[in-house]
Write an enzyme that holds these catalytic residues in place. Sequence first.
Site, PDB file in Angstrom:
ATOM      1  N   ASN A   1      12.015 -26.721   0.765  1.00  0.00           N
ATOM      2  CA  ASN A   1      11.468 -25.514   0.136  1.00  0.00           C
ATOM      3  C   ASN A   1      12.493 -24.612  -0.557  1.00  0.00           C
ATOM      4  O   ASN A   1      12.473 -23.390  -0.391  1.00  0.00           O
ATOM      5  CB  ASN A   1      10.660 -24.711   1.159  1.00  0.00           C
ATOM      6  CG  ASN A   1       9.450 -25.488   1.655  1.00  0.00           C
ATOM      7  OD1 ASN A   1       8.889 -26.303   0.925  1.00  0.00           O
ATOM      8  ND2 ASN A   1       9.060 -25.255   2.897  1.00  0.00           N
TER       9      ASN A   1
ATOM     10  N   ASN B   1       7.577 -26.422  -2.248  1.00  0.00           N
ATOM     11  CA  ASN B   1       6.175 -26.076  -2.030  1.00  0.00           C
ATOM     12  C   ASN B   1       5.656 -25.433  -3.315  1.00  0.00           C
ATOM     13  O   ASN B   1       6.235 -24.454  -3.793  1.00  0.00           O
ATOM     14  CB  ASN B   1       6.053 -25.098  -0.859  1.00  0.00           C
ATOM     15  CG  ASN B   1       4.616 -24.871  -0.438  1.00  0.00           C
ATOM     16  OD1 ASN B   1       3.719 -24.807  -1.278  1.00  0.00           O
ATOM     17  ND2 ASN B   1       4.399 -24.729   0.856  1.00  0.00           N
ATOM     18  N   PRO B   2       4.587 -25.949  -3.912  1.00  0.00           N
ATOM     19  CA  PRO B   2       4.080 -25.375  -5.166  1.00  0.00           C
ATOM     20  C   PRO B   2       3.791 -23.880  -5.091  1.00  0.00           C
ATOM     21  O   PRO B   2       3.842 -23.185  -6.113  1.00  0.00           O
ATOM     22  CB  PRO B   2       2.801 -26.175  -5.418  1.00  0.00           C
ATOM     23  CG  PRO B   2       3.061 -27.496  -4.778  1.00  0.00           C
ATOM     24  CD  PRO B   2       3.838 -27.165  -3.535  1.00  0.00           C
ATOM     25  N   SER B   3       3.523 -23.368  -3.893  1.00  0.00           N
ATOM     26  CA  SER B   3       3.263 -21.930  -3.767  1.00  0.00           C
ATOM     27  C   SER B   3       4.496 -21.110  -4.135  1.00  0.00           C
ATOM     28  O   SER B   3       4.375 -19.974  -4.616  1.00  0.00           O
ATOM     29  CB  SER B   3       2.818 -21.594  -2.341  1.00  0.00           C
ATOM     30  OG  SER B   3       3.846 -21.850  -1.405  1.00  0.00           O
TER      31      SER B   3
ATOM     32  N   THR C   1       6.700 -29.840   6.692  1.00  0.00           N
ATOM     33  CA  THR C   1       7.620 -30.558   5.806  1.00  0.00           C
ATOM     34  C   THR C   1       8.804 -31.098   6.592  1.00  0.00           C
ATOM     35  O   THR C   1       9.298 -32.195   6.322  1.00  0.00           O
ATOM     36  CB  THR C   1       8.117 -29.631   4.686  1.00  0.00           C
ATOM     37  OG1 THR C   1       6.994 -29.093   3.989  1.00  0.00           O
ATOM     38  CG2 THR C   1       9.000 -30.380   3.705  1.00  0.00           C
ATOM     39  N   GLY C   2       9.259 -30.337   7.592  1.00  0.00           N
ATOM     40  CA  GLY C   2      10.401 -30.773   8.391  1.00  0.00           C
ATOM     41  C   GLY C   2      10.152 -32.081   9.107  1.00  0.00           C
ATOM     42  O   GLY C   2      11.019 -32.960   9.131  1.00  0.00           O
TER      43      GLY C   2
ATOM     44  N   HIS D   1       0.396 -25.482  10.864  1.00  0.00           N
ATOM     45  CA  HIS D   1       1.289 -26.465  11.475  1.00  0.00           C
ATOM     46  C   HIS D   1       1.231 -26.293  12.990  1.00  0.00           C
ATOM     47  O   HIS D   1       0.736 -25.300  13.497  1.00  0.00           O
ATOM     48  CB  HIS D   1       2.729 -26.269  10.990  1.00  0.00           C
ATOM     49  CG  HIS D   1       2.890 -26.396   9.505  1.00  0.00           C
ATOM     50  ND1 HIS D   1       2.369 -27.446   8.783  1.00  0.00           N
ATOM     51  CD2 HIS D   1       3.513 -25.588   8.606  1.00  0.00           C
ATOM     52  CE1 HIS D   1       2.670 -27.281   7.499  1.00  0.00           C
ATOM     53  NE2 HIS D   1       3.348 -26.168   7.370  1.00  0.00           N
TER      54      HIS D   1
END
Length: 398
Positions: free
Chosen positions: A214, A236-238, A323-324, A370
Amino acid sequence: MRPGGALLALLASLLLLLLLRLLWCPADAPGRARILVEESREATHGTPAALRTLRSPATAVPRATNSTYLNEKSLQLTEKCKNLQYGIESFSNKTKGYSENDYLQIITDIQSCPWKRQAEEYANFRAKLASCCDAVQNFVVSQNNTPVGTNMSYEVESKKEIPIKKNIFHMFPVSQPFVDYPYNQCAVVGNGGILNKSLCGTEIDKSDFVFRCNLPPTTGDVSKDVGSKTNLVTINPSIITLKYGNLKEKKALFLEDIATYGDAFFLLPAFSFRANTGTSFKVYYTLEESKARQKVLFFHPKYLKDLALFWRTKGVTAYRLSTGLMITSVAVELCKNVKLYGFWPFSKTVEDIPVSHHYYDNKLPKHGFHQMPKEYSQILQLHMKGILKLQFSKCEVA
């Protein structure tokens, strides 16, 4: 006196002396023995009789050591660590919610156990990942695994599809771009606040391949703790939408910020949600137009779905993997040795010192999106089994 009388007198005297000698010696022997014992004690400085052995002058004097004691302590520690490993497995399978302090106590116990890479455990786990998911071939979308005309299902919105036409197909690399696979030493750098003041930067930068998540900051004062080397970083697209205005008025700022990542790969989840697709493609075109050094890659949605199913069998049932955990799974397949830094989903250290959620801010993830403690217990198991290594605290600086 007659000659015979003198001889008899002499014999009588000798017999008397002999009798006196016999009577005197038994009475003196215990006293003499006590003297010998005291002398012996002085000579051996109180050494127990069990350690005093008969020896010739050529025999070396044996030394009393604490090796037996150390061996016993080592066996006790080994047994404790084995029990701890079984305990973590049981702990992670429980449906009951455990407190942060429960986890921190386990981590404290884990830190007392010496870590050693277990080649067989690593090979077995890697084989299971390869069987279900195969990151080597399917981790990112490529022209080899996604030909023109494919109707690709989204990872999360699985009932939705996107047709792969030529204009999309040309965004993909021909094959997997990790040409030096398998990498010897890989670092997966999380963004946990535990990295602050860790001085892990130098160690991280010595790795053959560095994964990050990220678009985290790596320049300035933080580099001594987090390093500056990056081979692959997720986006992340955000972040593109919120921080860079969807690459409209803040395109220049985006290009300026990403210059610090050198020739790293940028990895985006273009095919996880339909809302991600346009933004991810915008990143690709922005880098193409500006002739940036970085290359854009897209997570393969099938790989992510298969990976989620793999971890679901181990109790990770959240809406989506972090993601991790995704990148850690990839690293185990692409690397021979994996070390994790900055993985810390807790609000304090084991010493009860407050820790920010990220090393650069304290923004918390969406609740329920998550399953961080559950994921972390799985990572702890991988550490205990010698499959990968977790850096819990400060790094040793030469």
